[in-house]
Design a protein around this motif. Structure first.
Motif, mmCIF file in Angstrom:
data_model
loop_
_atom_site.group_PDB
_atom_site.id
_atom_site.type_symbol
_atom_site.label_atom_id
_atom_site.label_comp_id
_atom_site.label_asym_id
_atom_site.label_seq_id
_atom_site.Cartn_x
_atom_site.Cartn_y
_atom_site.Cartn_z
ATOM 1 N N ALA A 9 0.862 -1.186 0.000
ATOM 2 C CA ALA A 9 0.000 0.000 0.000
ATOM 3 C C ALA A 9 0.894 1.230 0.000
ATOM 4 O O ALA A 9 1.763 1.363 0.849
ATOM 5 N N ASP A 10 0.706 2.096 -0.962
ATOM 6 C CA ASP A 10 1.466 3.337 -1.027
ATOM 7 C C ASP A 10 0.635 4.457 -0.428
ATOM 8 O O ASP A 10 -0.581 4.514 -0.622
ATOM 9 N N PHE A 11 1.296 5.339 0.305
ATOM 10 C CA PHE A 11 0.602 6.499 0.854
ATOM 11 C C PHE A 11 1.613 7.611 1.047
ATOM 12 O O PHE A 11 2.801 7.364 1.227
ATOM 13 N N LEU A 12 1.134 8.829 0.970
ATOM 14 C CA LEU A 12 1.972 10.010 1.117
ATOM 15 C C LEU A 12 2.018 10.430 2.579
ATOM 16 O O LEU A 12 0.986 10.474 3.254
ATOM 17 N N VAL A 13 3.199 10.692 3.070
ATOM 18 C CA VAL A 13 3.374 11.181 4.433
ATOM 19 C C VAL A 13 4.103 12.520 4.349
ATOM 20 O O VAL A 13 5.179 12.601 3.761
ATOM 21 N N THR A 14 3.503 13.539 4.933
ATOM 22 C CA THR A 14 4.160 14.841 4.933
ATOM 23 C C THR A 14 5.341 14.814 5.891
ATOM 24 O O THR A 14 5.381 14.021 6.833
ATOM 25 N N SER A 15 6.275 15.692 5.670
ATOM 26 C CA SER A 15 7.463 15.726 6.530
ATOM 27 C C SER A 15 7.092 16.040 7.980
ATOM 28 O O SER A 15 7.742 15.561 8.906
ATOM 29 N N GLN A 66 7.889 11.473 11.422
ATOM 30 C CA GLN A 66 8.402 10.808 12.613
ATOM 31 C C GLN A 66 7.314 10.000 13.323
ATOM 32 O O GLN A 66 7.532 8.851 13.704
ATOM 33 N N VAL A 67 6.135 10.567 13.483
ATOM 34 C CA VAL A 67 5.065 9.847 14.183
ATOM 35 C C VAL A 67 4.586 8.650 13.362
ATOM 36 O O VAL A 67 4.291 7.589 13.927
ATOM 37 N N VAL A 68 4.543 8.771 12.049
ATOM 38 C CA VAL A 68 4.147 7.641 11.208
ATOM 39 C C VAL A 68 5.184 6.530 11.311
ATOM 40 O O VAL A 68 4.841 5.345 11.450
ATOM 41 N N ASN A 69 6.449 6.884 11.277
ATOM 42 C CA ASN A 69 7.507 5.877 11.426
ATOM 43 C C ASN A 69 7.424 5.187 12.789
ATOM 44 O O ASN A 69 7.601 3.967 12.889
ATOM 45 N N LEU A 70 7.168 5.957 13.835
ATOM 46 C CA LEU A 70 7.015 5.366 15.166
ATOM 47 C C LEU A 70 5.813 4.428 15.201
ATOM 48 O O LEU A 70 5.894 3.317 15.746
ATOM 49 N N PHE A 71 4.698 4.859 14.622
ATOM 50 C CA PHE A 71 3.496 4.025 14.589
ATOM 51 C C PHE A 71 3.777 2.715 13.850
ATOM 52 O O PHE A 71 3.392 1.636 14.314
ATOM 53 N N CYS A 72 4.451 2.794 12.735
ATOM 54 C CA CYS A 72 4.786 1.582 11.976
ATOM 55 C C CYS A 72 5.711 0.666 12.773
ATOM 56 O O CYS A 72 5.574 -0.560 12.710
ATOM 57 N N SER A 73 6.604 1.255 13.549
ATOM 58 C CA SER A 73 7.507 0.423 14.348
ATOM 59 C C SER A 73 6.775 -0.267 15.497
ATOM 60 O O SER A 73 7.297 -1.214 16.090
ATOM 61 N N LEU A 74 5.563 0.163 15.788
ATOM 62 C CA LEU A 74 4.746 -0.445 16.841
ATOM 63 C C LEU A 74 3.729 -1.445 16.274
ATOM 64 O O LEU A 74 2.819 -1.873 16.984
ATOM 65 N N SER A 75 3.911 -1.859 15.045
ATOM 66 C CA SER A 75 2.915 -2.717 14.388
ATOM 67 C C SER A 75 2.713 -4.057 15.087
ATOM 68 O O SER A 75 1.664 -4.682 14.932
ATOM 69 N N THR A 76 3.673 -4.496 15.867
ATOM 70 C CA THR A 76 3.522 -5.763 16.606
ATOM 71 C C THR A 76 3.245 -5.527 18.086
ATOM 72 O O THR A 76 3.300 -6.471 18.879
ATOM 73 N N ALA A 77 2.936 -4.298 18.446
ATOM 74 C CA ALA A 77 2.759 -3.953 19.866
ATOM 75 C C ALA A 77 1.301 -3.663 20.215
ATOM 76 O O ALA A 77 1.014 -2.779 21.004
ATOM 77 N N TRP A 78 0.387 -4.400 19.625
ATOM 78 C CA TRP A 78 -1.033 -4.218 19.923
ATOM 79 C C TRP A 78 -1.459 -5.152 21.043
ATOM 80 O O TRP A 78 -1.077 -6.318 21.068
#
Length: 90
Positions: free
Chosen positions: A9-15, A19-31
């Motif tokens: 899935a491609d999506f645009l992330v503003t600058s 940082q928050v999107v990257n952090l959220f993605c790094s928490l993908s196994t922390a639910w």
């Protein structure tokens, strides 16, 4: 990230949100997951603290980033719940 069908899935992330999107993605196994039916309850907040620490996020930035993570968490939970409801109706 992957779409429901497993494709990229491609999506645009503003600058400003990168940082928050990257952090959220790094928490993908922390639910946190309900043991009875397997639905997601929310992010594991101690894991967020660990991710902040591992990524050397300064303490003065953490409240703002945490708020962004909570916004993304709530949006994701809405989608997860909609998907679970749709599966249950099939």
């Amino acid at each position: 990230m992957l779409d429901d069908d497993g494709t990229d899935a491609d999506f645009l992330v503003t600058s400003a949100n990168e940082q928050v999107v990257n952090l959220f993605c790094s928490l993908s196994t922390a639910w946190r997951v309900d043991g009875m039916d397997g639905h997601r309850l929310g992010l594991d907040y101690p894991a967020i603290v660990a991710v902040f620490s591992i990524n050397n996020i300064k303490k003065k930035r953490r409240p703002e980033l945490f708020a962004g993570l909570q916004n993304m968490e709530m949006a994701a939970l809405r989608i997860f719940n909609e998907q679970a409801k749709a599966r249950a109706e099939k």
